[in-house]
Each structure stands twice: as structure tokens, then as C-alpha cells.
Design a protein around this motif. Structure first.
Motif, PDB file in Angstrom:
ATOM      1  N   THR A  13       0.843  -1.193   0.000  1.00 17.65           N
ATOM      2  CA  THR A  13       0.000   0.000   0.000  1.00 17.65           C
ATOM      3  C   THR A  13       0.880   1.245   0.000  1.00 17.65           C
ATOM      4  OG1 THR A  13      -0.086   0.029   2.431  1.00 17.65           O
ATOM      5  CG2 THR A  13      -1.885  -1.096   1.288  1.00 17.65           C
ATOM      6  N   CYS A  14       0.496   2.207  -0.839  1.00 17.13           N
ATOM      7  CA  CYS A  14       1.144   3.515  -0.750  1.00 17.13           C
ATOM      8  C   CYS A  14       0.788   4.145   0.593  1.00 17.13           C
ATOM      9  CB  CYS A  14       0.664   4.422  -1.875  1.00 17.13           C
ATOM     10  SG  CYS A  14       1.524   4.179  -3.421  1.00 17.13           S
ATOM     11  N   PHE A  15      -0.480   3.959   1.013  1.00 18.00           N
ATOM     12  CA  PHE A  15      -0.845   4.503   2.311  1.00 18.00           C
ATOM     13  C   PHE A  15      -0.037   3.770   3.385  1.00 18.00           C
ATOM     14  CE2 PHE A  15      -4.424   1.349   2.042  1.00 18.00           C
ATOM     15  CZ  PHE A  15      -4.670   1.430   0.684  1.00 18.00           C
ATOM     16  N   PHE A  16       0.509   4.534   4.265  1.00 18.29           N
ATOM     17  CA  PHE A  16       1.405   4.095   5.342  1.00 18.29           C
ATOM     18  C   PHE A  16       2.815   3.764   4.844  1.00 18.29           C
ATOM     19  CE2 PHE A  16      -1.288   3.002   9.335  1.00 18.29           C
ATOM     20  CZ  PHE A  16      -1.914   4.235   9.227  1.00 18.29           C
ATOM     21  N   SER A  17       3.089   3.912   3.536  1.00 16.50           N
ATOM     22  CA  SER A  17       4.461   3.675   3.081  1.00 16.50           C
ATOM     23  C   SER A  17       5.382   4.778   3.613  1.00 16.50           C
ATOM     24  CB  SER A  17       4.535   3.590   1.551  1.00 16.50           C
ATOM     25  OG  SER A  17       4.233   4.832   0.934  1.00 16.50           O
ATOM     26  N   ASN A  18       4.830   5.978   3.811  1.00 16.47           N
ATOM     27  CA  ASN A  18       5.645   7.032   4.427  1.00 16.47           C
ATOM     28  C   ASN A  18       6.003   6.671   5.866  1.00 16.47           C
ATOM     29  OD1 ASN A  18       5.706   8.740   2.180  1.00 16.47           O
ATOM     30  ND2 ASN A  18       3.744   9.685   2.722  1.00 16.47           N
ATOM     31  N   LEU A  19       5.090   5.975   6.544  1.00 17.69           N
ATOM     32  CA  LEU A  19       5.359   5.596   7.930  1.00 17.69           C
ATOM     33  C   LEU A  19       6.467   4.551   7.987  1.00 17.69           C
ATOM     34  CD1 LEU A  19       2.642   7.107   8.113  1.00 17.69           C
ATOM     35  CD2 LEU A  19       2.033   5.597   9.979  1.00 17.69           C
ATOM     36  N   TYR A  20       6.512   3.733   6.941  1.00 15.16           N
ATOM     37  CA  TYR A  20       7.632   2.796   6.837  1.00 15.16           C
ATOM     38  C   TYR A  20       8.937   3.582   6.679  1.00 15.16           C
ATOM     39  CZ  TYR A  20      11.073   0.201   4.151  1.00 15.16           C
ATOM     40  OH  TYR A  20      12.252  -0.310   3.679  1.00 15.16           O
ATOM     41  N   TYR A  50      -2.584  15.019  -8.442  1.00 19.76           N
ATOM     42  CA  TYR A  50      -1.749  13.830  -8.253  1.00 19.76           C
ATOM     43  C   TYR A  50      -2.340  13.016  -7.117  1.00 19.76           C
ATOM     44  CZ  TYR A  50       0.110  16.669  -4.410  1.00 19.76           C
ATOM     45  OH  TYR A  50       0.220  17.440  -3.287  1.00 19.76           O
ATOM     46  N   ARG A  51      -1.866  11.770  -6.960  1.00 19.67           N
ATOM     47  CA  ARG A  51      -2.442  10.901  -5.929  1.00 19.67           C
ATOM     48  C   ARG A  51      -2.009  11.380  -4.544  1.00 19.67           C
ATOM     49  NH1 ARG A  51       0.239   4.939  -6.552  1.00 19.67           N
ATOM     50  NH2 ARG A  51      -1.825   4.684  -7.463  1.00 19.67           N
ATOM     51  N   CYS A  52      -2.949  11.344  -3.638  1.00 17.02           N
ATOM     52  CA  CYS A  52      -2.719  11.699  -2.240  1.00 17.02           C
ATOM     53  C   CYS A  52      -2.146  13.111  -2.049  1.00 17.02           C
ATOM     54  CB  CYS A  52      -1.815  10.676  -1.564  1.00 17.02           C
ATOM     55  SG  CYS A  52      -1.849  10.825   0.231  1.00 17.02           S
ATOM     56  N   PRO A  53      -3.010  14.135  -2.118  1.00 15.57           N
ATOM     57  CA  PRO A  53      -2.523  15.519  -1.990  1.00 15.57           C
ATOM     58  C   PRO A  53      -1.597  15.769  -0.790  1.00 15.57           C
ATOM     59  CG  PRO A  53      -4.810  15.509  -2.669  1.00 15.57           C
ATOM     60  CD  PRO A  53      -4.454  14.072  -2.402  1.00 15.57           C
ATOM     61  N   PRO A  54      -1.850  15.215   0.404  1.00 13.07           N
ATOM     62  CA  PRO A  54      -0.892  15.479   1.482  1.00 13.07           C
ATOM     63  C   PRO A  54       0.320  14.541   1.459  1.00 13.07           C
ATOM     64  CG  PRO A  54      -2.881  14.450   2.376  1.00 13.07           C
ATOM     65  CD  PRO A  54      -3.055  14.523   0.900  1.00 13.07           C
ATOM     66  N   GLY A  55       0.345  13.568   0.528  1.00  8.22           N
ATOM     67  CA  GLY A  55       1.371  12.523   0.533  1.00  8.22           C
ATOM     68  C   GLY A  55       2.812  13.013   0.537  1.00  8.22           C
ATOM     69  N   PRO A  56       3.173  13.954  -0.359  1.00  6.72           N
ATOM     70  CA  PRO A  56       4.564  14.408  -0.374  1.00  6.72           C
ATOM     71  C   PRO A  56       4.966  15.092   0.948  1.00  6.72           C
ATOM     72  CG  PRO A  56       3.440  15.040  -2.405  1.00  6.72           C
ATOM     73  CD  PRO A  56       2.385  14.510  -1.471  1.00  6.72           C
ATOM     74  N   TYR A  57       4.006  15.733   1.583  1.00  2.99           N
ATOM     75  CA  TYR A  57       4.329  16.520   2.781  1.00  2.99           C
ATOM     76  C   TYR A  57       4.344  15.635   4.019  1.00  2.99           C
ATOM     77  CZ  TYR A  57       3.565  19.480  -1.068  1.00  2.99           C
ATOM     78  OH  TYR A  57       3.667  19.996  -2.329  1.00  2.99           O
ATOM     79  N   GLU A  58       3.525  14.582   3.993  1.00  3.64           N
ATOM     80  CA  GLU A  58       3.655  13.568   5.029  1.00  3.64           C
ATOM     81  C   GLU A  58       5.013  12.885   4.875  1.00  3.64           C
ATOM     82  OE1 GLU A  58       0.909  10.061   6.797  1.00  3.64           O
ATOM     83  OE2 GLU A  58       1.721   9.636   4.812  1.00  3.64           O
ATOM     84  N   ARG A  59       5.414  12.669   3.621  1.00  3.17           N
ATOM     85  CA  ARG A  59       6.713  12.034   3.407  1.00  3.17           C
ATOM     86  C   ARG A  59       7.837  12.903   3.969  1.00  3.17           C
ATOM     87  NH1 ARG A  59       7.968   9.511  -2.139  1.00  3.17           N
ATOM     88  NH2 ARG A  59       6.672   7.935  -1.133  1.00  3.17           N
ATOM     89  N   VAL A  60       7.790  14.198   3.688  1.00  3.23           N
ATOM     90  CA  VAL A  60       8.808  15.101   4.235  1.00  3.23           C
ATOM     91  C   VAL A  60       8.838  14.985   5.762  1.00  3.23           C
ATOM     92  CG1 VAL A  60       9.306  17.546   4.650  1.00  3.23           C
ATOM     93  CG2 VAL A  60       8.885  16.723   2.315  1.00  3.23           C
ATOM     94  N   SER A  61       7.659  14.923   6.382  1.00  2.13           N
ATOM     95  CA  SER A  61       7.596  14.801   7.840  1.00  2.13           C
ATOM     96  C   SER A  61       8.284  13.533   8.312  1.00  2.13           C
ATOM     97  CB  SER A  61       6.134  14.781   8.314  1.00  2.13           C
ATOM     98  OG  SER A  61       5.407  15.860   7.781  1.00  2.13           O
ATOM     99  N   MET A  62       7.999  12.432   7.601  1.00  2.56           N
ATOM    100  CA  MET A  62       8.562  11.155   8.026  1.00  2.56           C
ATOM    101  C   MET A  62      10.062  11.068   7.735  1.00  2.56           C
ATOM    102  SD  MET A  62       6.416   9.196   9.642  1.00  2.56           S
ATOM    103  CE  MET A  62       6.118  10.678  10.550  1.00  2.56           C
ATOM    104  N   VAL A  63      10.494  11.686   6.647  1.00  5.41           N
ATOM    105  CA  VAL A  63      11.936  11.734   6.372  1.00  5.41           C
ATOM    106  C   VAL A  63      12.617  12.553   7.475  1.00  5.41           C
ATOM    107  CG1 VAL A  63      13.710  12.597   4.776  1.00  5.41           C
ATOM    108  CG2 VAL A  63      11.697  11.414   3.876  1.00  5.41           C
ATOM    109  N   ALA A  64      11.993  13.655   7.856  1.00  5.30           N
ATOM    110  CA  ALA A  64      12.563  14.484   8.920  1.00  5.30           C
ATOM    111  C   ALA A  64      12.624  13.710  10.235  1.00  5.30           C
ATOM    112  CB  ALA A  64      11.729  15.755   9.095  1.00  5.30           C
ATOM    113  N   HIS A  65      11.578  12.939  10.482  1.00  3.32           N
ATOM    114  CA  HIS A  65      11.534  12.127  11.705  1.00  3.32           C
ATOM    115  C   HIS A  65      12.702  11.135  11.736  1.00  3.32           C
ATOM    116  CE1 HIS A  65       9.727   9.842  14.986  1.00  3.32           C
ATOM    117  NE2 HIS A  65       9.958   8.757  14.284  1.00  3.32           N
ATOM    118  N   LEU A  66      12.907  10.483  10.594  1.00  2.00           N
ATOM    119  CA  LEU A  66      14.003   9.521  10.503  1.00  2.00           C
ATOM    120  C   LEU A  66      15.356  10.220  10.660  1.00  2.00           C
ATOM    121  CD1 LEU A  66      15.056   6.664   9.773  1.00  2.00           C
ATOM    122  CD2 LEU A  66      14.853   7.286   7.365  1.00  2.00           C
TER     123      LEU A  66
END
Ligand SMILES: Cc1cc2nc3c(=O)[nH]c(=O)nc-3n(C[C@H](O)[C@H](O)[C@H](O)COP(=O)(O)OP(=O)(O)OC[C@H]3O[C@@H](n4cnc5c(N)ncnc54)[C@H](O)[C@@H]3O)c2cc1C
Lengths: 219, 421
Positions: free
Chosen positions: B69-76, B188-204
Motif C-alpha cells: 500500500t502507498c498509504f502508510f508507506s511514508n510511515l515505513y 496527483y495521488r494523495c494531496p498530502p502525501g509528499p508533505y507527510e513524506r517530508v515529515s517522516m523523512v525528517a523524523h528519521l
């Protein structure tokens, strides 16, 4: 605030309220020496955030409501005391409720005394309750269409699991039909606050709620 | 001839059986073929099979055996979930719901003959066809990038090995290095997706490389939940994230995968990891089927998700141009249920109820700091139209944010059970 402001409660109200409080006393204490018992102590109740007494262990549903921002203002205390389940479905407060609005108003007058600044607390007019947590019997009597409920349930099962798992989102399968209808109406008319569920319930008609209730009750 | 249901799952021999039959014939029951076993397609297949109780022959065509799933892939990526927890297989759809799951690519659709051709050479006839292939990228939308650059500069916008690659690259960044993201233009798919990704990259990075920097190059003026993300970024990752919007050249970008450079309005930046999320269009099979228009997406009617180009084809999810719903897994799942009800009605005469759609998208900003946005929709003759909605507010307390996160975990379990049984 939808309540009319009344002149100060008379001494009678407080005394009458103290009598009503006897029904609470087996579980709650109030006053200078109050401590947690079966239920949390009730000092400074007005304006207090729900579920906020430290070292008292609340139910999961109470904590959910608390995290959702429930604060004990007069309106919500009234609703909770009238029928605890209508506000917090699986509350651990095993209490049927105080049905008589005059009794509840008196009880409120009594409870107010133990809050910091009672004069700032708006007073309830017993017969003017803005919201009635009990769903009208005619609504409860609507017969649901199971097939329609099955279709509508598709909207719910994106979040609520049909296998009854309740990790993060409560289970809604196998409920009593009346409880289910009551819970959805509580979101629909804004007694219970939750962004998703308010939006979901507000666009369901009474027939649709009845249909969902029948469908989920049999899962 | 009859299809051996179980044979298609995980068995090369069964696949050969399909190859050898030039045409899988209809068996008397109406047949619905579903292309794509993602949020839209898996849900549609499951509901068609479940609700028709065997009256419809459902065939699901999906090349991969495990859908990530793309959803929760940022959490991974953020380290909040492990990779296996976002992978799902099709076993139950076959064994419990009697769906013929064919692991192959659909390569073409003959609308006259009503057949779908597969990469393996077989051809499958249908009475109704559901297409839910997700997205593909618009060629040339980011200068210097094409699919052959995806190992040097991953998109990770289809989940799976791309997601793992991106995470590995971030983990290998030099101390104090730079992670760049080229964000996509709308839609594009999942409007907040890129910004959630930035958050998760920052978290990591905060955990493993706290002096590292994040650079977002963005062609859009504004983005989804912007106030919430920006509040969260300054709270949790102060000084780490910089965003270059269109006013500073964010729309004028070129990438150089060989030298790991990003050129913003003529200025060359050397970066260590570059996540390029190109402009998007409907998955290519929708184009091959001739159901897309100049926009690159497939227009559908709102009442049933039927293609405006062909009466026997329905398009779901990201690929569809339906109106107001964001391209999300939640939306695709919601549309799939309306569509499968409409198809059942048309093929078996079952009752058809008015269409109703909903969407809620959660995003995780930091551990236990979740936010959400949602809306309800109805079908009008013109489009799927938004009727009401809500969004988290800035300044909410921690308990509320934690609850949002917990709800999102519950939702993930709910929607994946709704897709895969
Ligand atoms: C980083 C990220 C985070 C996201 N987070 C969320 C979120 O939190 N919540 C949310 O609701 N959504 C989220 N999304 C969006 C969500 O993943 C998509 O909107 C959703 O998956 C769309 O469903 P779909 O059915 O249209 O496509 P997909 O789920 O992509 O499914 C398409 C399937 O079709 C298959 N396919 C493609 N072409 C063919 C072919 N020719 N033949 C056969 N099969 C084919 C593919 O293999 C794939 O399995 C996120 C997306 C991303 C990228």
C-alpha cells in the motif's frame, strides 16, 4: 449556550439536589475530603475536562471522548446524568440515569457549590433542556431495511471492522438496535463530538440509521 | 471451459494453462473483469463477488503477488512501521470469495469484442470491465528525469521496492547531507502525501542524522493541510526543512541523476538523495483502452463511475476524472462500492441505491502527532460534488493528535480488510 439564565437557585434546590446526590454517593464523593472511589471525585466538576482526574482509571470510551475535547459544562453533565450511555456508550459508570429534569436541575445546583466560582456557572432551567439525549420513540420505532443497511455499511467498513476488532476505532457490530440508533443520533444532533462521525451521521436520514442499525446488529 | 480458481494463485503451471487457452469463455454467468488489484480494484472485486453470492463471475487481473500500500508507506520510511506490515496478498480473495485472480498485466482492451488481452498472450472476455490501474507518470514533466533514472532518483510513488530504495538512500546519507524532493503539480495521488513524506523523512533524519537538511522544490503555490504541516515542522523539526515555491523558481527545475544535482531556476544544488515525484496521469492501460481524454485522466459519470467513453467500462480511483474527490485510497475504496452496486444492478437486477461517497485522509507529522482532513460527497449529473467537510486545526492538544494517529491505525486495518477480506 442555549440555556436560559435563571435567578440563583434557592436553598431548596440545593437541598433537594443533595438528596438526589445520594444515588451517586455509592460511587462518587464530593467536598473537602473527597477521594476517588468507584467513580472519580466530583469537586470542581464544572468546566473540568472529562477524564482528567489523574490516578483514576477511566474507561476506553471516556478517554476517547476526553481526547475528543469533551468538557463537563452544564449541558454535557445534564446529558450524561440523564442517560450515561447516550453520551459515552461503553462508559464504566453503570448507572441508569436520572430521568426527572427537576431532579437533575436540583442536582446541578448542589454540584455547583463544589466548583471554584459557582456564580460564573450558567444555571439550567429544567424544562428548557436544549437537547434531549433520548431519541424520540417514533424514531426508535422506524423499521430498518437490512438490504439498504448492507449497502450503506460500505461507507462504515472502511474504518469499522466487521470482525469486531476495535484497535483505534470502536467496534459497532452486534449492538442492540436501540443503542446503535441512539449513538448515531447523538453524533447527528451534535451531543457527541467527533469530526468524522458527526459528518457521517449528519447526512444519514432516520431511515438510513435504522437500516444500518438492523444490519450491524446481526453481524 | 472452466477456470480452475485456485490454480491462478502463486502457480506457474496454472499461468501456463491460461496461456494455452486463447480465450477464456464466459461460463453462463455474467463476467466482470477487474484490471488492477489496488484500493479500487481489490475492493470492487471483493464486493462484486461477496454481494452477488456467486451470480457474477469475477476475474481480477493484477501483475504483482504482493500489493504494497502507498498509504502508510511514508510511515515505513519514517521507521514507524515495518515493510511487511504494508504488504497484502490475494489469497483470500481467491479462496474465500471465489475470485479468479490472474497474475498478469493487461495489455489492451477490445471494446467491440469486449475482451482484455494479457501480456501472457491470453484474452479474457467480459460483460463489464472495471479499470483501476492507479497512476503513471507524465513523460518529460521533470526535465532530466525519466523512468530509467528511478534508481538514482526514486519516485517511491508506487509502493514496493521503490519505497525500500528511497529509505535505504536516506539512511546512507552523509552526516549533514541534503535530501531533496521535487514535488508534483496538481492533480496527483494523495494531496498530502509528499508533505507527510517530508515529515517522516525528517523524523528519521532527526534520529539518525540530525544535522541533515531537507529541501522541497515545489511548483505549487499552496498544498494540502499546509498550515498544519508547517506548524508541525517548526515544532518538531525546527530549521531542518526548506521549501522553494514557484515564486522562487520551484516550478523551473531540472535534475541531473548522474551528478546528483538539482537545478532550481538556474542555480545548481548538489544533493545526496533526490526524491522526484513527477506529474501524473491515469495508469497507461486506461489510455490503451481509449477511456482517457486530453487531461490524461478518464472521465466518468458520478452515479456509477461508468466511463463517459464506453458503456461497458467503469474506471475507479486515481485514474478517474470524477469531480471533487481527492485521489486517495479511501476515495478509490468508496467509489468501488458504489460502482460494484451499480454493476450488480445492471447485470443481475439487484436493487440500486443512490450513490454516496466519503473520504478521510490522515497524515502523520511526528510520533503521535496525526492530523486529518475529510469530506462527504454526492453524485450530481455533472460530477461527484463535495457536500461537507472538516480538517484538523492548528494548535490542537496532544491527546487529540494522538487519537488521530490511533484512528488512522484502526482505519488502515479496516480498509485493508475491506479490500482483501
Ligand atoms: C506516499 C503515498 C501516501 C499515501 N497515503 C494515503 C493515505 O494515507 N490515505 C489514502 O487514502 N491514500 C493514500 N495514498 C493514495 C493511494 O495510495 C491511492 O490513491 C490509491 O492506491 C489509489 O487506488 P487505485 O485503485 O486507483 O490504484 P492503486 O492502488 O495504485 O492500484 C493499481 C493497481 O493496478 C495494477 N495495474 C496497473 N496497471 C495494470 C495493468 N496494465 N494490468 C493489470 N494491473 C495493473 C497495479 O499493479 C496496482 O496494483 C497515498 C499515496 C502515496 C503515493
Amino acid at each position: 449556550m442555549l440555556f436560559g439564565v435563571f435567578p440563583a437557585f434557592s436553598q431548596n434546590d440545593v437541598e433537594a439536589g443533595a438528596k438526589v446526590f445520594r444515588t451517586c454517593k455509592s460511587c462518587h464523593s464530593i467536598g473537602p475530603d473527597a477521594a476517588n472511589r468507584t467513580g472519580p471525585h466530583l469537586n470542581d466538576l464544572f468546566g473540568r475536562a472529562a477524564g482528567s482526574i489523574e490516578d483514576f482509571k477511566y474507561s476506553k470510551d471516556m478517554m476517547r471522548a476526553a481526547n475528543g475535547g469533551l468538557v463537563w459544562d452544564i449541558e454535557h453533565i445534564d446529558m450524561f446524568i440523564e442517560k450515561p450511555k447516550s453520551l459515552i456508550f461503553k462508559t464504566r459508570m453503570a448507572f441508569r440515569g436520572v430521568k426527572d429534569p427537576v431532579d437533575r436541575a436540583n442536582l446541578m445546583a448542589f454540584l455547583r457549590q463544589f466548583s471554584d466560582d459557582p456564580s460564573n456557572i450558567p444555571e439550567a432551567e429544567p424544562t428548557m433542556a436544549a437537547v434531549d439525549p433520548d431519541v424520540h420513540p417514533l424514531i426508535l420505532a422506524i423499521e430498518g431495511d437490512k438490504e439498504y443497511g448492507a449497502y450503506l455499511s460500505g461507507e462504515c467498513t472502511t474504518c469499522h471492522r466487521v470482525d469486531g476488532e476495535d484497535d483505534g476505532i470502536p467496534s459497532i457490530v452486534g449492538w442492540d438496535v436501540e443503542d446503535f440508533v441512539t449513538a448515531l443520533h447523538a453524533y447527528k444532533n451534535g451531543h457527541r463530538l467527533h469530526q468524522v462521525m458527526e459528518m457521517t451521521a449528519k447526512r444519514l436520514s432516520e431511515e438510513e440509521i435504522a437500516s444500518l442499525a438492523v444490519y450491524f446488529s446481526e453481524l | 471451459m472452466k477456470i480452475n480458481r485456485r490454480g491462478f494463485i502463486g502457480s506457474g503451471i496454472a499461468a501456463a494453462a491460461v496461456l494455452s487457452s486463447p480465450m477464456v469463455m464466459a461460463s453462463g454467468r455474467p463476467r466482470v473483469v477487474v484490471i488492477g488489484g489496488g484500493a479500487g480494484g481489490a475492493t470492487a472485486a471483493r464486493y462484486l463477488a461477496k454481494d452477488s453470492k456467486g451470480a457474477i463471475d469475477v476475474v481480477l487481473i493484477e501483475p504483482t503477488r504482493t500489493y504494497y500500500t502507498c498509504f502508510f508507506s511514508n510511515l515505513y520510511i519514517g521507521g514507524v512501521r515495518d515493510f511487511t506490515s504494508i504488504g497484502h496478498t490475494y489469497g483470500k480473495l481467491a479462496s474465500e470469495y471465489g475470485i479468479n485472480v490472474v497474475h498478469d498485466w493487461a495489455t489492451g482492451v477490445d471494446k467491440e469484442a469486449k475482451t482484455v488481452s494479457l501480456a501472457g498472450g491470453a484474452s479474457i472476455s467480459y460483460d463489464s470491465l472495471v479499470i483501476s490501474p492507479g497512476i503513471d507518470f507524465v513523460e518529460g514533466s521533470v526535465a532530466g528525469w525519466d523512468l530509467t533514472s528511478q534508481n538514482a532518483m526514486p519516485h517511491a510513488y508506487k509502493a514496493g521496492s521503490q519505497t525500500q530504495l528511497l529509505k535505504a538512500q536516506i539512511e546512507a546519507m552523509p552526516t549533514g547531507g541534503t535530501f531533496a524532493m521535487v514535488a508534483p503539480p496538481n492533480p496527483y495521488r494523495c494531496p498530502p502525501g509528499p508533505y507527510e513524506r517530508v515529515s517522516m523523512v525528517a523524523h528519521l533524519l532527526k534520529n539518525i542524522n540530525p544535522t541533515a537538511k531537507i529541501l522541497i522544490v515545489d511548483p505549487k503555490e499552496k498544498f494540502s493541510k499546509q498550515g498544519l504541516f508547517e506548524e508541525g515542522w517548526s515544532k518538531h523539526y525546527a530549521g531542518m526543512i526548506e521549501r522553494v515555491g514557484p515564486d522562487f523558481g520551484g516550478a523551473n527545475v531540472e535534475v541531473r541523476p548522474d551528478s546528483m544535482e538539482v537545478v532550481i531556476d538556474g542555480d545548481v544544488e548538489k544533493v545526496d538523495v533526490c526524491n522526484v515525484i513527477p506529474a501524473q496521469k491515469a495508469g497507461i492501460i486506461a489510455e490503451l483502452a481509449g477511456v482517457t481524454n486530453d487531461s490524461g485522466w478518464a472521465p466518468v459519470t458520478a452515479h456509477d463511475m461508468k466511463s463517459k467513453m464506453d458503456d461497458n467500462i467503469y474506471v475507479l480511483g486515481d485514474a478517474s476524472a470524477q469531480g471533487d474527490m481527492p485521489k486517495s485510497g479511501f476515495s478509490a475504496n468508496s467509489q468501488a462500492k458504489v460502482c460494484s452496486m451499480a454493476i450488480r444492478g445492471a447485470l443481475t437486477g439487484s436493487k440500486v441505491f443512490p450513490a454516496k461517497f466519503a473520504n478521510t485522509c490522515w497524515s502523520l507529522i511526528d510520533t503521535n502527532d496525526g492530523v486529518k482532513v475529510g469530506a462527504a460527497y454526492e453524485a450530481t449529473d455533472e460530477k461527484i460534488a463535495k457536500t461537507s467537510g472538516f480538517v484538523s486545526k492548528t494548535g490542537e492538544d496532544d491527546a487529540m493528535r494522538k487519537q488521530n494517529y490511533e484512528e488512522s491505525v484502526g482505519w488502515y486495518e479496516g480498509i485493508t480488510a475491506d479490500m482483501f477480506g
